[in-house]
Motif scaffolding. Structure first.
Motif, PDB file in Angstrom:
ATOM      1  N   ASP A 350       5.251   5.206  -1.033  1.00 18.87           N
ATOM      2  CA  ASP A 350       6.552   5.073  -1.712  1.00 18.87           C
ATOM      3  C   ASP A 350       7.131   6.416  -2.147  1.00 18.87           C
ATOM      4  O   ASP A 350       8.311   6.693  -1.919  1.00 18.87           O
ATOM      5  CB  ASP A 350       6.417   4.140  -2.923  1.00 18.87           C
ATOM      6  N   VAL A 351       6.299   7.234  -2.789  1.00 20.69           N
ATOM      7  CA  VAL A 351       6.818   8.508  -3.302  1.00 20.69           C
ATOM      8  C   VAL A 351       7.139   9.457  -2.144  1.00 20.69           C
ATOM      9  O   VAL A 351       8.204  10.083  -2.112  1.00 20.69           O
ATOM     10  CB  VAL A 351       5.819   9.158  -4.289  1.00 20.69           C
ATOM     11  N   ALA A 352       6.234   9.547  -1.178  1.00 22.46           N
ATOM     12  CA  ALA A 352       6.487  10.439  -0.037  1.00 22.46           C
ATOM     13  C   ALA A 352       7.736   9.998   0.711  1.00 22.46           C
ATOM     14  O   ALA A 352       8.553  10.817   1.131  1.00 22.46           O
ATOM     15  CB  ALA A 352       5.280  10.450   0.896  1.00 22.46           C
ATOM     16  N   SER A 353       7.908   8.702   0.869  1.00 22.86           N
ATOM     17  CA  SER A 353       9.070   8.179   1.582  1.00 22.86           C
ATOM     18  C   SER A 353      10.359   8.423   0.799  1.00 22.86           C
ATOM     19  O   SER A 353      11.364   8.858   1.351  1.00 22.86           O
ATOM     20  CB  SER A 353       8.879   6.686   1.836  1.00 22.86           C
ATOM     21  N   ALA A 354      10.316   8.170  -0.500  1.00 25.16           N
ATOM     22  CA  ALA A 354      11.514   8.323  -1.326  1.00 25.16           C
ATOM     23  C   ALA A 354      11.986   9.769  -1.391  1.00 25.16           C
ATOM     24  O   ALA A 354      13.174  10.038  -1.545  1.00 25.16           O
ATOM     25  CB  ALA A 354      11.248   7.798  -2.739  1.00 25.16           C
ATOM     26  N   THR A 355      11.047  10.702  -1.278  1.00 24.57           N
ATOM     27  CA  THR A 355      11.434  12.109  -1.357  1.00 24.57           C
ATOM     28  C   THR A 355      11.695  12.706   0.021  1.00 24.57           C
ATOM     29  O   THR A 355      12.033  13.875   0.132  1.00 24.57           O
ATOM     30  CB  THR A 355      10.329  12.928  -2.052  1.00 24.57           C
TER      31      THR A 355
ATOM     32  N   VAL B 408      -2.726  -2.604   5.170  1.00 23.62           N
ATOM     33  CA  VAL B 408      -1.704  -1.611   5.496  1.00 23.62           C
ATOM     34  C   VAL B 408      -0.466  -1.846   4.639  1.00 23.62           C
ATOM     35  O   VAL B 408       0.002  -2.987   4.519  1.00 23.62           O
ATOM     36  CB  VAL B 408      -1.320  -1.677   6.992  1.00 23.62           C
ATOM     37  N   TYR B 409       0.035  -0.778   4.030  1.00 19.90           N
ATOM     38  CA  TYR B 409       1.242  -0.878   3.209  1.00 19.90           C
ATOM     39  C   TYR B 409       2.332  -0.031   3.850  1.00 19.90           C
ATOM     40  O   TYR B 409       2.080   1.111   4.226  1.00 19.90           O
ATOM     41  CB  TYR B 409       0.970  -0.397   1.781  1.00 19.90           C
ATOM     42  N   VAL B 410       3.530  -0.605   3.970  1.00 24.09           N
ATOM     43  CA  VAL B 410       4.622   0.119   4.603  1.00 24.09           C
ATOM     44  C   VAL B 410       5.867   0.062   3.722  1.00 24.09           C
ATOM     45  O   VAL B 410       6.188  -0.972   3.137  1.00 24.09           O
ATOM     46  CB  VAL B 410       4.931  -0.464   6.005  1.00 24.09           C
ATOM     47  N   ALA B 411       6.545   1.212   3.624  1.00 22.85           N
ATOM     48  CA  ALA B 411       7.844   1.278   2.944  1.00 22.85           C
ATOM     49  C   ALA B 411       8.899   1.609   3.991  1.00 22.85           C
ATOM     50  O   ALA B 411       8.720   2.511   4.790  1.00 22.85           O
ATOM     51  CB  ALA B 411       7.823   2.355   1.858  1.00 22.85           C
ATOM     52  N   ARG B 416      10.541  -0.773  -1.458  1.00 20.04           N
ATOM     53  CA  ARG B 416       9.199  -0.471  -1.940  1.00 20.04           C
ATOM     54  C   ARG B 416       8.174  -0.890  -0.907  1.00 20.04           C
ATOM     55  O   ARG B 416       8.435  -1.759  -0.069  1.00 20.04           O
ATOM     56  CB  ARG B 416       8.970  -1.200  -3.266  1.00 20.04           C
ATOM     57  N   SER B 417       7.005  -0.267  -0.953  1.00 26.11           N
ATOM     58  CA  SER B 417       5.985  -0.588   0.038  1.00 26.11           C
ATOM     59  C   SER B 417       5.510  -2.033  -0.146  1.00 26.11           C
ATOM     60  O   SER B 417       5.490  -2.560  -1.258  1.00 26.11           O
ATOM     61  CB  SER B 417       4.809   0.367  -0.078  1.00 26.11           C
ATOM     62  N   ALA B 418       5.140  -2.644   0.963  1.00 29.92           N
ATOM     63  CA  ALA B 418       4.627  -4.010   0.928  1.00 29.92           C
ATOM     64  C   ALA B 418       3.539  -4.129   1.977  1.00 29.92           C
ATOM     65  O   ALA B 418       3.453  -3.322   2.897  1.00 29.92           O
ATOM     66  CB  ALA B 418       5.750  -5.006   1.214  1.00 29.92           C
ATOM     67  N   LEU B 419       2.732  -5.167   1.810  1.00 31.74           N
ATOM     68  CA  LEU B 419       1.667  -5.418   2.769  1.00 31.74           C
ATOM     69  C   LEU B 419       2.294  -5.667   4.145  1.00 31.74           C
ATOM     70  O   LEU B 419       3.223  -6.448   4.286  1.00 31.74           O
ATOM     71  CB  LEU B 419       0.855  -6.631   2.302  1.00 31.74           C
ATOM     72  N   PHE B 420       1.782  -4.973   5.153  1.00 34.61           N
ATOM     73  CA  PHE B 420       2.428  -4.941   6.466  1.00 34.61           C
ATOM     74  C   PHE B 420       1.833  -5.972   7.431  1.00 34.61           C
ATOM     75  O   PHE B 420       2.545  -6.610   8.187  1.00 34.61           O
ATOM     76  CB  PHE B 420       2.278  -3.528   7.029  1.00 34.61           C
ATOM     77  N   ILE B 421       0.508  -6.059   7.402  1.00 37.10           N
ATOM     78  CA  ILE B 421      -0.140  -7.029   8.297  1.00 37.10           C
ATOM     79  C   ILE B 421      -1.092  -7.891   7.485  1.00 37.10           C
ATOM     80  O   ILE B 421      -1.456  -7.544   6.365  1.00 37.10           O
ATOM     81  CB  ILE B 421      -0.922  -6.330   9.434  1.00 37.10           C
ATOM     82  N   ASP B 422      -1.484  -9.014   8.079  1.00 38.05           N
ATOM     83  CA  ASP B 422      -2.378  -9.944   7.405  1.00 38.05           C
ATOM     84  C   ASP B 422      -3.765  -9.301   7.274  1.00 38.05           C
ATOM     85  O   ASP B 422      -4.434  -9.081   8.285  1.00 38.05           O
ATOM     86  CB  ASP B 422      -2.460 -11.234   8.228  1.00 38.05           C
TER      87      ASP B 422
END
Lengths: 367, 448
Positions: A350-355, B408-411, B416-422
């Motif tokens: 989140d932080v790396a992406s936001a910046t 895996v978390y993706v933004a 905001r980041s969220a769980l990407f795969i099961d």
């Protein structure tokens, strides 16, 4: 109008402009990746970087220098009269110096990277058999990059001063001399590299650092954000997770932990995470947290700050020493590990992406 | 398609545009490849990684090793120069196409749209008589010289440019880009160091201007380049747009220059003849001054139609997949989607022994380069490949039935980041496939 767009005129302009840009783009970065843009204008970013340089990073190195000097004095007493009491006398200074290092572990770029400061001062676990054979033969070279990393620094001192039978080994009239010499050599090298780092910051890197206002690789903000993730990764893996057995189906390798012999692993981990937080907040002055607010990412910032607190509390909740808690109180270690991973995810994603920070130099057309 | 009044693919037109395209393409490739080499990327991308992400169906393309990859790079760099000079052109362009494409197929990690573009253009150039004037081939064998070529040989290049621009424009017609001004809104504050415009980079309206201008430019620039009356102005826009892109997003690499140079193909023959006359070099007078003819024109028409249909349909294959394209990235590549997403991820993998239940957390750094890890963390097909690789590695280590689980978390684009795969799905048991991976979780709706 027609004349302006006469092909030759147009082309005469196209070729040099394109060529110039091409060259600029191709050669814009120096080899070490530092970018010094003299025209930089962003006041916020500049103030933030000045804060990091003058109030956190440089004082951090000075603190390390001071505590190393103190450590050296205490070690000298131990070496002149090895005993349980002189050994105990070293421990607070050793811990203070090690914690001072934790406070500058994060800015591993610029002068510190050039000196390979972190590799030299804190590659753990120590290479015990190599250290012992070096002492036995009196034949060792602490300046060899990579191969000599695990032979020196805090982990080597940790083993040599606080390892099993350390006092007896130092007191040995025959082999003790080589051992004392080795300890002194390690300490001197730690001091030398720390001094070099301080001097290089003062001599010019501070100026480079505070004027690098981009966010790409090799920029100061890029360094800071990438190192936030790197330190968190090291806390999750080498500092806690790997000795805890995360890589090895729960088989604990307590002696792989940082500061195992002096039994200060937990204190070091807490110091490390507190330091990471300080690099995130910039202390009381402008830091990454304020930058996120500036970008309108206040909820994210609040969540990150809250997660720092949760993770630090979870670490604090582990009963010391950490080496015993791995087996004696695994639930507390597991809980801390989980919270650290959550924090790492927030910082790295989140932080790396936001910046808008990038992680390397390769061409990229937007994922 | 070629700005002709009479629709005739085989109408003879001057060869000059084709020659200018050949020379500029060859030179641009030559310098691009030198730059890539000089920056140490040949080693960093094709030698250092212990594992490469293959394209589905192209798994046989392997990194050939340190020496061979450098020899291969040397060959195509030289071939690019040969193309520019029109020396042994047909051999050089075939070598370049095969070599360049092979290198690009080694690792998905380095996929860029303009590398795909280069492969396509090189493929097209194989079939075009671009060496029939202003070339060493013609100097050596003057009887090869041609003054004219069939109109489609230039038209196909214009068509390819049109495909790139228009699909890039269509890809921008989405809510993130138009309504949220993402990812521009995330990326522009990172450019606040720029002189004069720096302070503007924090303003949301600037992000909207960038987004909307970019979309409109991509969608319509080709039509203005095709039109005689607007072409010159349009080309100034091409210059301004791509130079701006190069300044604001230097990470995009050679793309702006490729487009700046390639867009010259829209100019009429007279412009290109003028350019060539300034080279100050002219081959000896030819024996005959001919029109280049293709035998069996009907077959060429069919081939062109097939190629054009592929170019139009292939980028649309994403329509056959469910859910949000940017999140799933199924049918994302080879579709001219450039600078559309700010996507970051963090991936944790655990390998479990299917028989004993023993669990091992994976240290990605031990298997992947930072670039590979970054790319893998947000792209499902790469996550799956990596999981299969992990299963193979841990099997060698003695795990009987390795099961691989990814947390895996993706933004994406300011979310905001969220769980990407099961995380409960054993990725080792999932197959690579063309159809939708149903272990991908839905894209989060909320936005901060």
């Amino acid at each position: 109008m027609a004349k302006l767009f006469f092909p030759s005129t147009l082309f005469r302009a196209v070729i040099p402009v394109t060529a110039a840009l091409l060259l600029l783009n191709a050669c814009g970065k120096s080899d070490d990746g530092t970018d010094n843009n003299g025209n930089s204008t962003d006041e916020f970013k500049k103030e933030m970087l000045v804060n990091y340089a003058d109030n956190i990073i440089q004082p951090g190195y000075v603190q390390l220098k001071t505590s190393l000097a103190d450590l050296k004095t205490k070690v000298a007493v131990l070496l002149s009269a090895p005993s349980a009491s002189t050994q105990a006398n070293v421990k607070p200074s050793f811990q203070a110096a090690y914690q001072a290092f934790e406070a500058v572990s994060l800015p591993y770029f610029g002068p510190a990277a050039a000196q390979m400061l972190n590799n030299t001062l804190n590659t753990f676990p120590p290479g015990i058999s190599k250290i012992e054979s070096g002492i036995a033969s009196g034949n060792y070279d602490l300046t060899l990059p990579i191969t000599s990393d695990s032979l020196q620094g805090f982990p080597a001192l940790d083993y040599l001063i606080f390892g099993e039978g350390a006092v007896d080994k130092l007191a040995d009239p025959v082999s003790g001399q080589n051992r004392k010499q080795y300890i002194n050599d390690v300490l001197e090298r730690m001091q030398l590299l720390t001094d070099n780092t301080i001097n290089q910051w003062a001599a010019g890197y501070r100026n480079t650092f505070i004027n690098s206002l981009k966010t790409d690789v090799g920029s100061s903000i890029g360094f800071l954000i990438n190192q936030l993730a790197f330190e968190m990764d090291a806390l999750k893996g080498p500092r806690i997770g790997w000795p805890f057995g995360k890589q090895s189906n729960g088989i604990v390798f307590a002696d792989k932990a940082e500061g195992y012999y002096s039994a200060i692993s937990k204190e070091l981990a807490v110091a490390n995470l507190n330091a990471v937080k300080q690099y995130y907040t910039g202390g009381s002055a402008k830091g990454i947290d304020d930058y996120l607010d500036l970008l309108g990412k206040t909820t994210l910032n609040d969540d990150v700050l809250a997660q720092f607190t949760v993770a630090i509390n979870a670490l604090q909740a582990i009963p010391a020493p950490l080496s015993a808690a791995f087996t004696g109180s695994p639930a507390t270690v597991e809980a801390a590990y989980k919270e650290i991973q959550k924090l790492l995810t927030l910082l790295k994603t989140d932080v790396a992406s936001a910046t808008g920070v990038q992680i390397n130099y390769m061409d990229n057309d937007g994922d | 398609m070629t700005g002709t009044k009479r629709y005739d693919l085989f109408r003879p037109v001057p060869i000059a545009p084709l020659v200018v395209f050949r020379i500029s393409f060859g030179l641009l490739m030559f310098f691009s490849l030198l730059r890539f080499w000089w920056r140490g990327w040949v080693t960093a991308v094709y030698v250092q990684p212990k594992f490469h992400f293959s394209y589905f169906g192209w798994e046989w393309v392997q990194a050939p090793g340190n020496t061979a990859i450098h020899v291969l790079f040397g060959c195509i760099t030289l071939a690019a120069l040969f193309i520019a000079f029109g020396f042994l052109y047909r051999i050089a362009i075939v070598v370049f196409f095969l070599g360049f494409t092979y290198i690009e197929l080694i690792d998905v990690t380095t996929y860029l749209n303009h590398y795909y573009f280069i492969s396509l253009v090189a493929f097209i150039l194989i079939w075009l008589p671009a060496n029939r004037d202003w070339s060493m081939d013609v100097s050596i064998r003057p009887q090869l010289r041609c003054a004219e070529v069939p109109a489609w040989t230039i038209g196909i290049l214009r068509f390819q440019m049109a495909i790139v621009y228009i699909f890039a424009g269509l890809a921008k017609l989405n809510a993130d880009w138009l309504l949220q001004a993402e990812p521009m809104r995330t990326w522009l504050p990172a450019k606040s160091h720029l002189p004069i415009v720096g302070p503007l980079m924090y303003k949301a309206w600037v992000a909207y201007v960038f987004s909307w201008f970019g979309a409109i430019y991509d969608l319509f620039i080709v039509f203005f380049l095709l039109n005689d009356r607007t072409r010159k102005i349009a080309y100034l826009f091409v210059l301004a747009f791509h130079i701006a892109t190069a300044i604001f997003f230097p990470g995009i690499g050679m793309f702006p220059y490729v487009m700046i140079v390639s867009s010259l193909i829209f100019f009429p023959s007279a412009f290109h003849e003028k350019l060539l006359s300034r080279l100050g070099w002219k081959p000896a007078p030819s024996l005959g001054y001919n029109t280049y003819n293709y035998t069996r024109p009907k077959r060429w028409v069919v081939a062109l139609l097939v190629y054009a249909a592929f170019q139009v349909l292939f980028p649309l294959r994403f329509l056959m997949y469910p859910d949000k394209l940017f999140w799933n990235e199924e049918g994302y590549r080879f579709s001219w989607r450039v600078m559309l997403m700010e996507k970051a991820g963090t991936a944790y993998f655990t390998v479990k022994d299917g028989t004993t239940g023993a669990a091992f957390v994976v240290d990605n750094k031990a298997f992947l380069t930072p670039l590979q890890e970054k790319m893998m963390s947000t792209q499902p097909d790469m996550i799956l490949q990596y999981a299969h690789h992990l299963a193979a590695v841990y099997k060698q280590k003695g795990i009987q039935q390795p099961r691989v689980f990814g947390e895996v978390y993706v933004a994406l684009n300011g979310r905001r980041s969220a769980l990407f795969i099961d995380p409960a799905v054993d990725l080792a048991a999932q197959q690579r496939q063309w159809t939708h991976y149903n272990w991908i979780l839905p894209c989060p709706k909320t936005k901060e």
